[in-house]
Structures are given as structure tokens and as C-alpha cells.
Design an enzyme around this catalytic site. Sequence first.
Site, PDB file in Angstrom:
ATOM      1  N   GLY A 138       0.826  -1.217   0.000  1.00  8.28           N
ATOM      2  CA  GLY A 138       0.000   0.000   0.000  1.00  8.28           C
ATOM      3  C   GLY A 138       0.851   1.253   0.000  1.00  8.28           C
ATOM      4  O   GLY A 138       0.476   2.284   0.570  1.00  8.28           O
TER       5      GLY A 138
ATOM      6  N   ILE B 223      -1.263  -2.082  -5.234  1.00 10.56           N
ATOM      7  CA  ILE B 223      -2.090  -2.736  -6.250  1.00 10.56           C
ATOM      8  C   ILE B 223      -2.215  -1.858  -7.503  1.00 10.56           C
ATOM      9  O   ILE B 223      -2.517  -2.329  -8.578  1.00 10.56           O
ATOM     10  CB  ILE B 223      -3.490  -3.074  -5.680  1.00 10.56           C
ATOM     11  N   ARG B 224      -1.959  -0.552  -7.331  1.00 11.70           N
ATOM     12  CA  ARG B 224      -2.077   0.381  -8.464  1.00 11.70           C
ATOM     13  C   ARG B 224      -0.712   1.001  -8.749  1.00 11.70           C
ATOM     14  O   ARG B 224       0.201   0.945  -7.924  1.00 11.70           O
ATOM     15  CB  ARG B 224      -3.085   1.493  -8.145  1.00 11.70           C
TER      16      ARG B 224
ATOM     17  N   TYR C 158     -15.121  -0.973   8.886  1.00 14.50           N
ATOM     18  CA  TYR C 158     -13.695  -0.622   8.918  1.00 14.50           C
ATOM     19  C   TYR C 158     -13.145  -0.796  10.337  1.00 14.50           C
ATOM     20  O   TYR C 158     -12.090  -1.409  10.535  1.00 14.50           O
ATOM     21  CB  TYR C 158     -13.534   0.824   8.438  1.00 14.50           C
TER      22      TYR C 158
ATOM     23  N   LYS D 256     -10.265  -3.422  11.960  1.00 12.40           N
ATOM     24  CA  LYS D 256      -9.077  -2.985  12.712  1.00 12.40           C
ATOM     25  C   LYS D 256      -8.996  -3.707  14.060  1.00 12.40           C
ATOM     26  O   LYS D 256      -7.910  -4.031  14.523  1.00 12.40           O
ATOM     27  CB  LYS D 256      -9.091  -1.461  12.887  1.00 12.40           C
TER      28      LYS D 256
END
Length: 323
Positions: A13, A40-41, A146, A150
Site C-alpha cells: 500500500g 495494487i495500483r 472498517y 481494525k
Amino acid sequence: MSEAPPPTVLVTGALGQIGTELVSALRDRYGNDSVIASDIREIDGHPIIKNGTFLTADVLDKEALEIIIDENNVDIIYHLAAILSATGEKNPELCERVNVGGLANVLELAREHGLRVFSPSSIAVFGPDCPNHAPQLTPLNPTTTYGETKVSGEVMARYYWEVHGVDVRGLRYPGLISWKAPAGGGTTDYAVEIFHHAVKTGKYSCFVGPDTRLPMMYMDDAIRATLELMDAPVDSISESRAGYNISGCSFSVTELVAEISKSIDQFECTYSPDIRQEYADSWPDSVDDSEARNDWGWNAEFELEQLVSEMLTNLTRTREVEE
Ligand code: NAD
Ligand code: SER
């Protein structure tokens, strides 16, 4: 005696808000060749891609991660790949899959290959039943998917330490404020966006109300906290290893607007709260970070006034260079 070679570090990331600055800090410390950035990008011209090794990798593809670890003899993973709160609540299935599934892959690879891991947690672990000033130890009942991912991440990390001896550490980051990269789809993004709009147009329409108060932190403090936690001797790390509370500063939107207005005459903030107000309201106003202070000497440097000054100065300079 010759010095030990630097560890080889993999950052997942890496093109996000934190990765953009953490990779630079790690490369300054260990050398460009020792820090592999992955995401991923790809983003054309991104400094992290230009200045060192960059590999595209999906954290859900365990085999691909294992090849990177094997081929490069990776020692430490800073695992930043995740889906943040606002994007996550729009697509809870993806949020669960990436945040929990991605971490499961990383922890299992760390066990198999003897790696150390940094895995961020968040103030989103707290829910509405948490005191306004969140203690380190308190029931964790988040209302967002989310936040649940976590909490699961902290539980998984503790398990891998206790059962498998994997040295995994994490911080419950507050909302992070920075100017080098955009915020990545979180609820606290208003406290970043407001600066860009203030500098560009002198106006901002805020998606949470004026009294919303959350724990926040300037990115320089967050990067330093990350490095200090990972540098701390293992004996100094307590049972909070997977999610230390760290406090930067806490302010309402009204207080933020007042501070920005000292530098930008006529700055105008209007309010149009959306669903993100609910997520913000479920989180505490501030956090008690005494355990991080006692265990590994944590101490934030940036208060609201200095944070605002740094943001406005840097964004104004960047804008002048672009024009
Ligand atoms: P970000 O959204 O800016 O960056 C996350 C990166 O992960 C993106 O570049 C994205 O492309 C990448 N990614 C998403 N899915 C992936 C996948 N399947 N495989 C590989 N890469 C993938 O997020 P950030 O702000 O840099 O946050 C990093 C970590 O810190 C996250 O765990 C987040 O929950 C945590 N955190 C951030 C904040 C904050 O305010 N920024 C606060 C608390 C916790
Ligand atoms: N800043 C993050 C978010 O708003 C908190 O983890 O999603």
C-alpha cells in the site's frame, strides 16, 4: 568490525497517504535499494516509483507476495494496504476482504519466513461506548465495518506474537494530516481537504459539522512514531503491541477553521454533513497515550497552530511551483 547490512523492507500500500512519506523515510534510513515499495495500483510519475524499486502486488495474492519476499530476502513488512472507513462502509465486503484477508496473508508469510511486521490500527477501533478521552484498555465496540476490521487486525496480530512469536507491532493512528499525498477515502479526510480548498479557493464545504472533534496528527509525527515503535527493544513493548494509542492533537472543525482564518483572510467554511458524520460521532474526541509514552518514549511535537502553519506554507509553495 564491519557494520551489519541494512534490513530489506517491503511496504504494501506504498502509494497511499502514509506510504508516500514512510517509504521516503525508510529509504533515507536504509538506502533506496533496501526498500521495496508495492501497491495494487501504479501512479505515473509518483516519486516513490521514480526513486527506487516498485512492484505491483495485490495483498490478497499470497503467492505473489511470497515470491517478492523470497527473491528479495525481505526482513520486515510495513503493511499499509487497506480500505479506509468512508470507502469501506460503501463496500464492506471489500473492506473486510482486504483489511482482514490481506493482513492474514502478511502474518502467515511473516511466520513462515521469520519476518517482523508493522500493521497499523486506527482510532476507528473505538465505538460510541468508549469514553471521550479513549483509554488504551477499553471495550472495543466499533459501529463501522472498517473499525471491526481494525479490531480483528489487532487480535490477529497479538495471536501471531503470543502463539508464533512473530514480532508484529501497530499504532492506533489518529486522523493523519499531510500535504504530500491526498487522504485515501477516510472520515478524517475533511481535515486534509480543507487546506487544499483554503489555498485554492478560500472556501470549503465540510462533510461533518462544526462541533465535530476528533484525534488528529501531523504526518511527520506519525512517521516518527512508526519508526520509534519499530526501533523499540522488544522487552519494552507491552500487551498493547498491536495497537498503541498515540495522541497528536485534538480539535473541532470550528477551531481548525479559526486557525486557518488567521492566515487566509475571508476563509469561508460551510457545512453539509453526510453519512461520514455518523462515523465521526462514533469515535472519541482524543486518546490517552500514556502507555506509548511509558513503554517507548512517545511524545508528539505538532500542536494545531504549527500543523496549520506547515500545511498552509507547503501547499502554497507547491501551488506556486505548479502555476
Ligand atoms: P491510503 O488509502 O491512502 O493507502 C492505502 C493504499 O493501499 C492505496 O495506495 C491502495 O492502492 C492500496 N491498496 C488497496 N487495496 C490493496 C490491495 N488489495 N493490495 C495492495 N494494495 C492495496 O491509506 P493510508 O492513509 O496510507 O493508510 C495506511 C494504513 O494506515 C491503513 O491500514 C489505514 O487503515 C491506517 N490508518 C490511516 C489513517 C489515516 O488517517 N491516513 C488513520 C488511521 C489508520
Ligand atoms: N483516518 C482514518 C479514516 O478516517 C481513520 O482510520 O478512515
